[in-house]
Design a protein around this motif. Structure first.
Motif: not given
Lengths: 267, 386
Positions: A130-133, A140-141, A146-151, A202-203
């Protein structure tokens, strides 16, 4: 140098995926501790939850595997309980800067003599990608299909802003440099922060890079540059490596001990 | 600061009695975060602990406070934190860690009106079930309480003693009225009350030490971080080395051990006081500040010739079911007095032989339950109207 002397081989094989960078970081940490000549009984390694946080279990020191994000809070108690011990805290990027972000900035603010190592692979590995900060924008995660939008956080800037008196960054490609930074960080009297860029084939790699673990690691040679290098001017996208902050500042646990001594004199 | 060798008297508030009890028991490290109505405990210890060579730290939140006392406890210190409802909620995850990793420590919850932020300055006793089940997973816990400062001092010392004896977090579950009430406290001379020190392993250096292999009596001798034995501590299900395991047999045995070491010791851990219970036909059961009003009711009715008694509970968890069952036997009816919607009332009904004879006198509006409130319920039960 016999790295094995510092491992609890009873608990091997370790659980990290093939090609994961965490073992490389563990090896550099062991070499740094060997270089410093620290006695095993004087080292406490405290971690939170995640792939990175499994490191202490394999190390033949006093080891404390705690809760997600809380390693520095536990470590603060250990350091205050026995200030003479060397306290080292390996963390993941999510562990340190999402759930544990508050403890990170306050440990830095206090300037307590703890060495924090953030093994930044830009993803939550233990829970499956999953996405992290620190996941870059557009990467992608499983939680950003669809691609991370969080800065993303720049962890070095975060540590500097919070007042860490030693701040450095290296990568798994630069293992000797990483080892030297660990040596300096552990020697530093105050809160030391080392970010190590590492690969999660892996991820993170599978979803974003599609290359072998070795290729992922080698990329750190071209995506990073030493602080002050002219390359950075040519390509501002390059991530700087090196020691960003190395200051002398009042250390928390020792100033508390000083206060105890003063109070005892007054009585 | 010189420690007195004789008993000393003070006129102080309940929160300060906790501080005095903790210092008597050998508190070495306190971590906390300000919250009403427990803050005086932190304020007092910020001054008193360093004067005795101990350490105080104000952490960034209650989560960090709970974590820090666990870390310090592993270095050999006796440790404590104090909080109230919202902070106690934040501590639950790390409290469970202390249960799982078997780390002795004391957690004070000065109960205020909830849920959520509730009323910060008024009394309640509504965290009884949170103390029992606030953290997730099957586990057992010790929770103690008191209604006056002398008992509070004693039970605070016992909280530390039990934490060491059973290697567990112990919750000191007091309430706002007891925490802020001022009355006389006689601090006993050192040695007058038993203080249990940490049980350390006798395994010498160089010999394998199994930190999580219980002795025959169920106890686990410890080795401090920084000592000669290096081992792993984790919140995961772990084997005798403290190393994570997913083996069903390991999980079964560990969870059984964590529950049995406390639940099987109900009789040893039970602390309670019986007032006029021998010939009583009516039994009140209460705890904390509510027990003061309950005792007044008993004393008033005794003067009128009513055979009434009070069972005051100082141990809430593990629930002192044997004491409740024994004292309730043969009574015409039993009235539980508490400041919540019936958390101990339900436990009493489970414990006694005639649950239909158990009634509840309670308040949960932030106002301290008075002897008049209890009297009204007694009149109702007796068919005398309000």
């Amino acid at each position: 140098m016999p790295v094995k002397r510092y491992l609890r081989q009873r608990f091997f094989p370790q659980l990290w995926c093939a090609g994961c960078g965490h073992g490389q970081i563990m090896a550099s940490l062991i070499r740094a501790i060997e270089e410093l000549g620290l006695q095993k009984n004087n080292v406490v390694v405290v971690s939170g939850i995640g792939c990175s946080s499994r490191m202490p279990g394999y190390l033949d020191f006093h080891t404390l595997h705690t809760l997600h994000g809380r390693a520095l809070a536990f470590a603060t108690g250990v350091k205050m309980g026995r200030p003479e011990l060397n306290v080292i805290v390996p963390m993941g990027d999510g562990d340190a800067s999402a759930i544990g972000g508050n403890h990170l900035i306050h440990a830095a603010r206090r300037n307590i003599n703890i060495t924090a190592i953030v093994m930044n692979n830009n993803i939550y590995g233990m829970t499956g990608g999953q996405s992290s900060p620190t996941t870059p924008v557009a990467a992608k995660s499983t939680t950003a299909p669809l691609g991370n939008i969080d800065p993303a956080f720049d962890l070095v800037e975060l540590a500097k802003g919070a007042g860490a008196s030693f701040v450095a960054r290296s990568t798994t490609y630069h293992s000797k440099e990483m080892q030297n930074m660990f040596v300096k960080a552990i020697n530093h009297k105050g809160f030391s922060f080392v970010e190590v860029l590492t690969q999660c084939p892996t991820y993170y790699g599978r979803k974003n890079e599609g290359v072998s673990p070795t290729e992922m690691m080698k990329k750190f040679a071209t995506t990073t540059t030493s602080i002050g290098s002219p390359k950075k001017k040519e390509n501002p996208e390059l991530i700087e490596r090196g020691v960003f902050v190395d200051q002398e500042r009042t250390e928390y646990a020792s100033s508390y001990c000083e206060m105890i001594n003063q109070m005892r004199k007054q009585k | 600061m010189k420690r007195s060798n004789v008993a000393t008297q003070k006129f102080i508030q309940g929160n300060e009695a906790v501080v005095e009890g903790a210092l008597y028991a050998g508190l070495g490290f306190y971590a906390g975060y300000p919250i009403t109505p427990s803050t005086e405990i932190a304020e007092q210890l910020a001054e008193k602990l360093p004067a005795r060579g101990g350490k105080f730290i104000q952490m960034e939140d209650e989560i960090a406070s709970m974590c820090a006392i666990i870390g310090a406890a592993l270095t050999g210190q006796k440790t404590m934190t104090a909080t109230s409802g919202p902070g106690f909620s934040l501590m639950q995850e790390a409290l469970g860690y202390a249960v799982m990793a078997e780390v002795p420590c004391v957690v004070v919850n000065v109960q205020r009106t909830g849920p959520s932020t509730g009323i910060a300055t008024t009394v309640a006793q509504a965290d009884v079930m949170q103390a029992r089940w606030g953290t997730h997973g099957d586990h057992a816990i010790i929770a103690l309480t008191a209604s006056n400062l002398q008992d509070l001092f004693r039970i605070t010392v016992e909280a530390f003693n039990m934490a060491e004896t059973y290697r567990t977090p112990v919750i000191l579950l007091i309430d706002e009225v007891v925490g802020h009430m001022r009355e006389k406290l006689t601090i006993p001379a050192p040695g007058e009350y038993q203080v249990v020190d940490r049980l350390l392993t006798s395994v010498p250096s160089g010999i394998d030490y199994h930190p999580y292999l219980p002795r025959e009596d169920g106890r686990l001798p410890m080795s401090d971080f920084g000592g000669v034995h290096r081992y792993n501590v984790t919140g995961l299900i772990h084997d005798m080395w403290g190393f994570p395991s997913t083996d069903p047999a390991v999980a079964y045995n560990l969870i059984h051990h964590l529950v049995d070491k406390i639940e099987n010791m109900e009789l040893e851990i039970a602390r309670y006081q019986e007032f006029f219970t021998e010939d009583a036909e009516i039994l009140l059961i209460s705890y904390g500040s509510s027990a003061r009003s309950a005792l007044q009711v008993v004393e008033d009715r005794r003067k009128q010739g009513v055979k009434m008694g009070l069972l005051e509970l100082n141990t809430l968890w593990p629930f002192p079911a044997e004491a409740v069952r024994r004292n309730s036997a043969g009574k015409n009816y039993i009235l539980v007095v508490e400041m919540n919607m019936g958390q101990i009332y339900q436990e009493v009904k489970k414990a006694v032989q005639n649950p239909e004879r158990v009634y509840l006198a309670n308040r949960f509006d932030g106002i301290f339950i008075s002897h008049n409130d209890i009297g009204k319920v007694l009149n109702l039960i007796q068919g005398k109207g309000v």
